[in-house]
Structure formats: structure tokens, C-alpha cells
Design an enzyme around this catalytic site. Structure first.
Site, PDB file in Angstrom:
ATOM      1  N   ASP A  18      13.005   8.144  -2.126  1.00 59.55           N
ATOM      2  CA  ASP A  18      13.296   6.900  -1.418  1.00 59.55           C
ATOM      3  C   ASP A  18      14.207   5.965  -2.213  1.00 59.55           C
ATOM      4  O   ASP A  18      14.480   6.202  -3.402  1.00 59.55           O
ATOM      5  CB  ASP A  18      11.989   6.185  -1.029  1.00 59.55           C
ATOM      6  CG  ASP A  18      10.970   6.127  -2.171  1.00 59.55           C
ATOM      7  OD1 ASP A  18      11.371   6.327  -3.336  1.00 59.55           O
ATOM      8  OD2 ASP A  18       9.790   5.888  -1.901  1.00 59.55           O
ATOM      9  N   ASN A  28      -1.849   1.251  -0.062  1.00 60.37           N
ATOM     10  CA  ASN A  28      -2.185   1.407   1.358  1.00 60.37           C
ATOM     11  C   ASN A  28      -2.091   2.865   1.804  1.00 60.37           C
ATOM     12  O   ASN A  28      -2.141   3.155   2.993  1.00 60.37           O
ATOM     13  CB  ASN A  28      -1.283   0.515   2.218  1.00 60.37           C
ATOM     14  CG  ASN A  28       0.192   0.905   2.095  1.00 60.37           C
ATOM     15  OD1 ASN A  28       0.543   1.854   1.390  1.00 60.37           O
ATOM     16  ND2 ASN A  28       1.057   0.165   2.769  1.00 60.37           N
ATOM     17  N   HIS A  83       0.551   4.923   1.309  1.00 59.96           N
ATOM     18  CA  HIS A  83       1.878   5.460   1.627  1.00 59.96           C
ATOM     19  C   HIS A  83       2.306   6.513   0.605  1.00 59.96           C
ATOM     20  O   HIS A  83       1.892   6.503  -0.549  1.00 59.96           O
ATOM     21  CB  HIS A  83       2.930   4.350   1.792  1.00 59.96           C
ATOM     22  CG  HIS A  83       3.395   3.675   0.544  1.00 59.96           C
ATOM     23  ND1 HIS A  83       3.776   2.354   0.513  1.00 59.96           N
ATOM     24  CD2 HIS A  83       3.576   4.122  -0.733  1.00 59.96           C
ATOM     25  CE1 HIS A  83       4.161   2.043  -0.698  1.00 59.96           C
ATOM     26  NE2 HIS A  83       4.053   3.094  -1.470  1.00 59.96           N
ATOM     27  N   GLU A 101       4.965   4.390   5.440  1.00 59.83           N
ATOM     28  CA  GLU A 101       3.883   3.410   5.510  1.00 59.83           C
ATOM     29  C   GLU A 101       2.876   3.795   6.604  1.00 59.83           C
ATOM     30  O   GLU A 101       3.237   4.467   7.572  1.00 59.83           O
ATOM     31  CB  GLU A 101       4.464   2.031   5.848  1.00 59.83           C
ATOM     32  CG  GLU A 101       5.485   1.503   4.838  1.00 59.83           C
ATOM     33  CD  GLU A 101       4.832   0.929   3.574  1.00 59.83           C
ATOM     34  OE1 GLU A 101       3.697   1.328   3.236  1.00 59.83           O
ATOM     35  OE2 GLU A 101       5.470   0.085   2.930  1.00 59.83           O
TER      36      GLU A 101
HETATM   37  C1  GLP Z   1       6.411   2.707  -4.381  1.00 61.62           C
HETATM   38  C2  GLP Z   1       7.250   3.994  -4.145  1.00 61.62           C
HETATM   39  C3  GLP Z   1       6.375   5.168  -4.011  1.00 61.62           C
HETATM   40  C4  GLP Z   1       5.335   5.081  -5.110  1.00 61.62           C
HETATM   41  C5  GLP Z   1       4.359   4.005  -4.769  1.00 61.62           C
HETATM   42  C6  GLP Z   1       3.388   3.677  -5.867  1.00 61.62           C
HETATM   43  O1  GLP Z   1       6.590   1.739  -3.463  1.00 61.62           O
HETATM   44  N1  GLP Z   1       8.143   3.959  -3.049  1.00 61.62           N
HETATM   45  O2  GLP Z   1       7.140   6.369  -4.065  1.00 61.62           O
HETATM   46  O3  GLP Z   1       4.653   6.276  -5.216  1.00 61.62           O
HETATM   47  O4  GLP Z   1       5.005   2.868  -4.294  1.00 61.62           O
HETATM   48  O5  GLP Z   1       3.956   2.908  -6.857  1.00 61.62           O
HETATM   49  P1  GLP Z   1       3.322   2.749  -8.308  1.00 61.62           P
HETATM   50  O6  GLP Z   1       3.468   4.091  -8.942  1.00 61.62           O
HETATM   51  O7  GLP Z   1       4.162   1.709  -8.997  1.00 61.62           O
HETATM   52  O8  GLP Z   1       1.919   2.360  -8.113  1.00 61.62           O
END
Ligand code: GLP
Length: 249
Positions: free
Chosen positions: A67, A136, A138, A143
Site C-alpha cells: 500500500d 481494527n 485491516h 479496512e
Molecule cells: C498500517 C499499514 C498496514 C500495517 C498496519 C499496522 O496502516 N497500512 O500495512 O500493517 O497499519 O501498522 P503498525 O505495524 O504500525 O502497527
């Protein structure tokens, strides 16, 4: 779906890096799906160490990132491309022409999304996909929703996601409200998935994911139950509530 509980973040990162390294050693031209966020930073650090000290060779590896934020140019320090270069690509020998990351500034974003899926079709399937998980549920930026999209698409980020990621920006209000994400289709077509989760802030979502074994679009990571080869590695903090509930039940 296999689950393992690592002792701590460092242990989780090492287990994940070993899985990636083993996959590359078995197949030097591996197609590797990559994630951003705080979770995989330790894994990237360990892979860099393996490259420097053990000669782990990325020269034939192709990478696809999940992403990218919309409206942010690749050289912006908040872009995921910048994150990937700083935290991984600048320190290993992945060839620049083998790196694919969605372009948040693409002129025709719809066409860009189609082309991204075409590239994955052409060079894939992705052999090993690394995933984090949002609080959440995702994965990538898919989402929770009534319906989940199959193809790469532009998504409006959930309030919770904006709050969670806003702290990375100098001014949280600068955090983009939209992103491009690989859809559930490309994720589910990968040969192997490794989802990582660490820290207490992930404990509740991990408990929801692991407790009832439901598949629901309201918890996109639950689709991993339908994948033939998905593994979760979490540290003890992230596993906490899931383990407690298991013990209690
Ligand atoms: C972000 C990314 C995801 C990631 C998730 C968790 O928004 N788009 O690919 O896995 O949220 O983030 P973190 O690893 O900082 O908890």
C-alpha cells in the site's frame, strides 16, 4: 492457519526474518510481498544484518508493497516508498527495477491500480507475503467494511487508522485520508502469508481474530482462515488476551 507466540518483539522479528531468508535461499528469485508500519521494522533490520554478515542475496528478488498513501510523492519522507528505502532497500541488494510500490501520485490512479494488478499477475504469484494488522483488523489498507474489494484500489482510511498513523506526521492533520492498497484478491492468491503482530495495542484484535474463528469482512485479517498457508507470529503481549481467553475457555 498456524500461530506461533514469540518471546518478545526481537524474537518475533528474528523468526520472521528467518522465514524470509529460508524462502530466498530455497528460491533466489522469490517474489516477496512487503508491508510497512512499525511491526516489520525489526524484521527488516535482521534481514539487513543477514545480508551484510551472512551474504543473504536479494539480487534476484522481486518485491511488491501492499500500500501507499494517496497524494504523497515517493520522495516525501512520509511516503511508504521513503520508509522502504530508508529501512530496507538502501541497505540490501534488491535491484531498483525489481521493486514495486503503489504510486500515490499517479496521474490516472484507476489505471495505475489496474496496472499494479497486471504486474502482480505477470511476475507473480507472490511467493511470500508479509502482513501487519491494524488495530481494527485491516490488512494492507483493506479496512473493515460490508464488502471487501478484490483488486488494487483507492480506499478511504478508517478514523482509527488515521489516528494510529497520524503520529508519524509532523502535523497529524497532514495524514492523508486516502490510500492505494492491494485488494484481498492479490493477498489471497499469494502462496504463503506471514502475519506479524506485536505489543499490547494489538492484543484485543488478535483475541477477536483467534477466539471465534469467524470469517467476516468486518475483520479483514479473518480471511487468512481461508488461505491454504497462512502463519501468524505474535509476541506475548499481542497474544496476551487470546491466550488468556483460551485458558479461561
Ligand atoms: C498500517 C499499514 C498496514 C500495517 C498496519 C499496522 O496502516 N497500512 O500495512 O500493517 O497499519 O501498522 P503498525 O505495524 O504500525 O502497527
Amino acid at each position: 492457519m498456524k500461530t506461533s507466540v514469540a518471546y518478545d518483539y526481537r524474537d518475533m522479528s528474528k523468526m520472521a526474518a528467518k522465514m524470509v531468508a529460508d524462502a530466498i535461499r530455497a528460491r533466489p528469485n522469490l517474489v516477496l510481498g512487503l508491508a510497512t508500519g512499525g511491526t516489520p521494522l525489526g524484521m527488516y533490520k535482521e534481514l539487513i544484518r543477514m545480508h551484510i554478515e551472512e551474504g543473504l542475496d536479494f539480487s534476484q528478488v522481486t518485491t511488491f508493497n501492499l500500500d501507499e498513501f494517496c497524494g504523497i510523492s515517493p520522495d516525501n519522507k512520509h511516503s511508504y516508498r521513503y520508509y522502504m528505502c530508508q529501512n530496507f532497500f538502501n541497505h540490501v541488494n534488491v535491484k531498483p527495477e525489481n521493486i514495486y510500490i503503489p504510486d500515490g501520485k499517479a496521474e490516472d490512479i484507476e489505471e495505475f491500480c489496474r496496472e499494479y494488478d497486471r504486474k502482480i499477475e505477470e511476475l507473480g504469484p507472490i511467493d511470500l507475503q508479509i502482513l501487519g494488522i491494524g488495530r481494527n483488523g485491516h490488512i494492507g489498507f483493506n479496512e473493515p467494511a460490508d464488502r471487501l474489494k478484490v483488486d488494487t484500489h483507492v480506499v478511504t482510511l478508517a478514523e482509527e487508522t488515521i489516528r494510529d498513523n497520524g503520529s508519524f506526521f509532523d502535523d497529524p492533520l497532514d495524514m492523508p485520508k486516502k490510500a492505494i492498497t492491494m485488494g484481498l484478491g492479490a493477498i489471497m492468491k499469494t502462496k504463503k502469508i506471514l502475519l506479524l503482530a506485536n505489543g499490547r495495542k494489538k492484543a484485543t484484535i488478535m483475541a477477536s481474530l483467534l477466539k471465534d474463528r469467524h470469517v467476516t469482512t468486518k475483520l479483514p485479517a479473518s480471511f487468512l482462515y481461508l488461505h491454504p498457508d497462512a502463519t501468524i507470529i505474535m509476541d506475548r503481549e499481542a497474544a496476551g488476551e487470546a491466550l488468556e481467553r483460551k485458558t479461561a475457555g
